[in-house]
Design a protein around this motif. Structure first.
Motif, PDB file in Angstrom:
ATOM      1  N   GLY A  86       0.797  -1.225   0.000  1.00 47.72           N
ATOM      2  CA  GLY A  86       0.000   0.000   0.000  1.00 47.72           C
ATOM      3  C   GLY A  86       0.825   1.268   0.000  1.00 47.72           C
ATOM      4  O   GLY A  86       0.276   2.372  -0.103  1.00 47.72           O
ATOM      5  N   LYS A  87       2.163   1.138   0.114  1.00 49.57           N
ATOM      6  CA  LYS A  87       3.027   2.332   0.115  1.00 49.57           C
ATOM      7  C   LYS A  87       3.748   2.529  -1.212  1.00 49.57           C
ATOM      8  O   LYS A  87       4.249   3.617  -1.484  1.00 49.57           O
ATOM      9  N   GLU A 109       9.455   6.158   5.012  1.00 47.26           N
ATOM     10  CA  GLU A 109       8.064   5.723   4.846  1.00 47.26           C
ATOM     11  C   GLU A 109       7.128   6.913   4.740  1.00 47.26           C
ATOM     12  O   GLU A 109       6.136   6.857   3.985  1.00 47.26           O
ATOM     13  N   ASN A 110       7.410   7.976   5.454  1.00 47.26           N
ATOM     14  CA  ASN A 110       6.552   9.162   5.402  1.00 47.26           C
ATOM     15  C   ASN A 110       6.523   9.754   3.996  1.00 47.26           C
ATOM     16  O   ASN A 110       5.457  10.137   3.488  1.00 47.26           O
ATOM     17  N   TRP A 111       7.687   9.800   3.328  1.00 48.76           N
ATOM     18  CA  TRP A 111       7.728  10.314   1.964  1.00 48.76           C
ATOM     19  C   TRP A 111       7.010   9.375   0.994  1.00 48.76           C
ATOM     20  O   TRP A 111       6.421   9.816   0.003  1.00 48.76           O
ATOM     21  N   MET A 112       7.037   8.080   1.278  1.00 53.06           N
ATOM     22  CA  MET A 112       6.289   7.139   0.437  1.00 53.06           C
ATOM     23  C   MET A 112       4.783   7.389   0.538  1.00 53.06           C
ATOM     24  O   MET A 112       4.056   7.294  -0.457  1.00 53.06           O
ATOM     25  N   ARG A 113       4.318   7.716   1.719  1.00 58.98           N
ATOM     26  CA  ARG A 113       2.892   8.035   1.904  1.00 58.98           C
ATOM     27  C   ARG A 113       2.524   9.327   1.174  1.00 58.98           C
ATOM     28  O   ARG A 113       1.456   9.427   0.558  1.00 58.98           O
ATOM     29  N   LYS A 154       2.183   8.643  -2.528  1.00 61.42           N
ATOM     30  CA  LYS A 154       0.919   7.994  -2.897  1.00 61.42           C
ATOM     31  C   LYS A 154      -0.192   9.023  -3.101  1.00 61.42           C
ATOM     32  O   LYS A 154      -1.063   8.847  -3.949  1.00 61.42           O
ATOM     33  N   ARG A 155      -0.122  10.090  -2.366  1.00 58.62           N
ATOM     34  CA  ARG A 155      -1.182  11.101  -2.435  1.00 58.62           C
ATOM     35  C   ARG A 155      -0.916  12.170  -3.491  1.00 58.62           C
ATOM     36  O   ARG A 155      -1.844  12.588  -4.198  1.00 58.62           O
ATOM     37  N   TYR A 156       0.356  12.583  -3.641  1.00 64.43           N
ATOM     38  CA  TYR A 156       0.643  13.742  -4.488  1.00 64.43           C
ATOM     39  C   TYR A 156       1.438  13.423  -5.759  1.00 64.43           C
ATOM     40  O   TYR A 156       1.573  14.284  -6.625  1.00 64.43           O
ATOM     41  N   ARG A 157       1.987  12.219  -5.864  1.00 62.18           N
ATOM     42  CA  ARG A 157       2.757  11.830  -7.052  1.00 62.18           C
ATOM     43  C   ARG A 157       3.881  12.837  -7.338  1.00 62.18           C
ATOM     44  O   ARG A 157       3.871  13.597  -8.305  1.00 62.18           O
ATOM     45  N   ILE A 158       4.905  12.802  -6.494  1.00 60.45           N
ATOM     46  CA  ILE A 158       5.973  13.798  -6.581  1.00 60.45           C
ATOM     47  C   ILE A 158       7.253  13.251  -7.219  1.00 60.45           C
ATOM     48  O   ILE A 158       8.221  13.987  -7.395  1.00 60.45           O
ATOM     49  N   TYR A 159       7.277  11.938  -7.575  1.00 61.89           N
ATOM     50  CA  TYR A 159       8.438  11.358  -8.258  1.00 61.89           C
ATOM     51  C   TYR A 159       8.017  10.100  -9.002  1.00 61.89           C
ATOM     52  O   TYR A 159       6.895   9.603  -8.824  1.00 61.89           O
ATOM     53  N   VAL A 160       8.940   9.570  -9.850  1.00 59.50           N
ATOM     54  CA  VAL A 160       8.592   8.406 -10.677  1.00 59.50           C
ATOM     55  C   VAL A 160       9.685   7.334 -10.686  1.00 59.50           C
ATOM     56  O   VAL A 160       9.659   6.437 -11.512  1.00 59.50           O
ATOM     57  N   LEU A 161      10.640   7.406  -9.757  1.00 64.08           N
ATOM     58  CA  LEU A 161      11.787   6.501  -9.814  1.00 64.08           C
ATOM     59  C   LEU A 161      11.891   5.566  -8.616  1.00 64.08           C
ATOM     60  O   LEU A 161      12.961   5.401  -8.022  1.00 64.08           O
TER      61      LEU A 161
END
Length: 344
Positions: A127-128, A245-249, A252-259
């Motif tokens: 889920g992350k 983990e906080n940045w992974m959450r 998930k909400r804002y889509r700030i990277y793709v790598l």
């Protein structure tokens, strides 16, 4: 008349078992590597969970069926060039699915290797994980490097993390001996790379997100997470797994990277990394994440060759379309080809 349900179940189980074993390649046994005379005589056991032994070099790698051939070559290269190979302990991270088979593969290939296997609970990242530019980057095991401090015994205070698509062509004790100072993590940095490319416009347009780089010891630079030296003691104290983990959450909400798993490391550590000589990660030899085209070495000396990117040397060699630098990986390939199997 169609097969009965028990027969169907039997066929499914048989096919599944055959596929599991078919996915694991066979390897030649590596020679026994022994310490030089100058090496301190020492041992390390996972039973001594809280005892730190500075003479032991700890290396962590992930193990899975897709990259097993690369992992075997990586381990072989480390041992081949080490002055004190018997003082190296490998910590392999895998999922529950193929743990027993992978253990047998390592044991049969390296009968004298001091290693320990740890099962990574994929539910930790369930889920992350967000979809990225390449499917391989989305595999749960790719995120296991974030949990080394939780997986490894407390007596392991420092760890070298290696990806499974690299070979070492120098004595790994040189990398192990690097001083981290006040830093949690050390890695080769590439400050010439355009750092803004690693995040989306949605990230850079949000002052709350960009403020995360304020207060760092210097400007953030890109570093590749396939080669890292980590102070696990400082990591545990600073609760860095929770920060990642906080940045992974947020992703998930804002889509700030793709790598994949790389950007969270950049967000938490970039600008506060102990720089290591570039020779310790000649990365990008697998080309980009889309085409995996051939690439040349970066200028300068080489201690480690890293096929990060889509193109992997064992796949290109098997397809009869190797890149020139793949010939540097080939001598460490212990894969037992079918023609050799038929002759044995």
């Amino acid at each position: 008349m169609p097969p009965s349900k028990p027969l169907n179940l039997f066929l499914i189980l048989t096919v599944t078992i055959n596929l599991c074993f078919a996915e694991l390649p066979s390897f030649r046994e590596a020679p026994a590597f022994r310490n030089g005379r100058e090496c301190p005589k020492t041992t390390w056991s996972s039973l001594d969970k809280n005892i730190h032994n500075p003479s032991i070099i700890h290396i962590a790698m992930t193990l899975d069926t897709a990259y097993l051939r690369g992992s075997i070559a990586g381990v072989f290269s480390v041992l081949h060039h080490a002055t004190c190979p018997e003082n190296i302990v490998f910590h392999f991270i895998t999922t529950h699915r193929y743990g027993a088979e992978l253990t047998r593969a390592i044991t049969s290939t390296f009968p004298y290797l001091n290693f320990h296997l740890y099962h990574f609970d994929t539910n930790l990242v369930k889920g992350k994980i967000s979809s990225s530019i390449r499917r391989a980057l989305d595999q749960p095991l790719n995120y296991a490097r974030m949990y080394l401090a939780d997986l490894l015994p407390a007596g392991v205070r420092r760890i070298i993390y290696f990806d499974s698509d690299l070979i070492v062509v120098d004595d790994v004790i040189k990398l192990w001996s690097i001083k981290l100072g006040s830093h949690v993590l050390g890695a080769p940095e590439y400050c010439h790379a355009n750092f803004t490319n690693y995040f989306t416009s949605k990230f850079w347009s949000n002052p709350v997100f960009t403020a995360s780089f304020k207060g760092r010891s210097r400007n953030p630079c890109y570093f590749n997470t396939g080669v890292m030296v980590i102070d696990l003691w400082k990591w545990r104290e600073g609760k860095y797994t929770e920060k990642l983990e906080n940045w992974m959450r947020i992703q998930k909400r804002y889509r700030i990277y793709v790598l994949g798993s790389l950007p969270p490391f950049l967000l938490v550590f970039a600008g506060d990394v102990q720089g290591i000589e570039l020779r310790w990660n000649q990365h990008g030899l697998g080309g980009d994440n889309l085409e995996g085209l051939c690439r040349a070495l970066h200028p300068g000396p080489v201690s480690l060759l890293h096929w990060s990117g889509k193109g992997k040397p064992w796949l290109r060699i098997d397809s009869k379309k190797p890149c020139p630098l793949d010939s540097l990986w080939a001598p460490y390939d212990l894969f037992r080809h079918r023609s050799l199997l038929s002759d044995s």
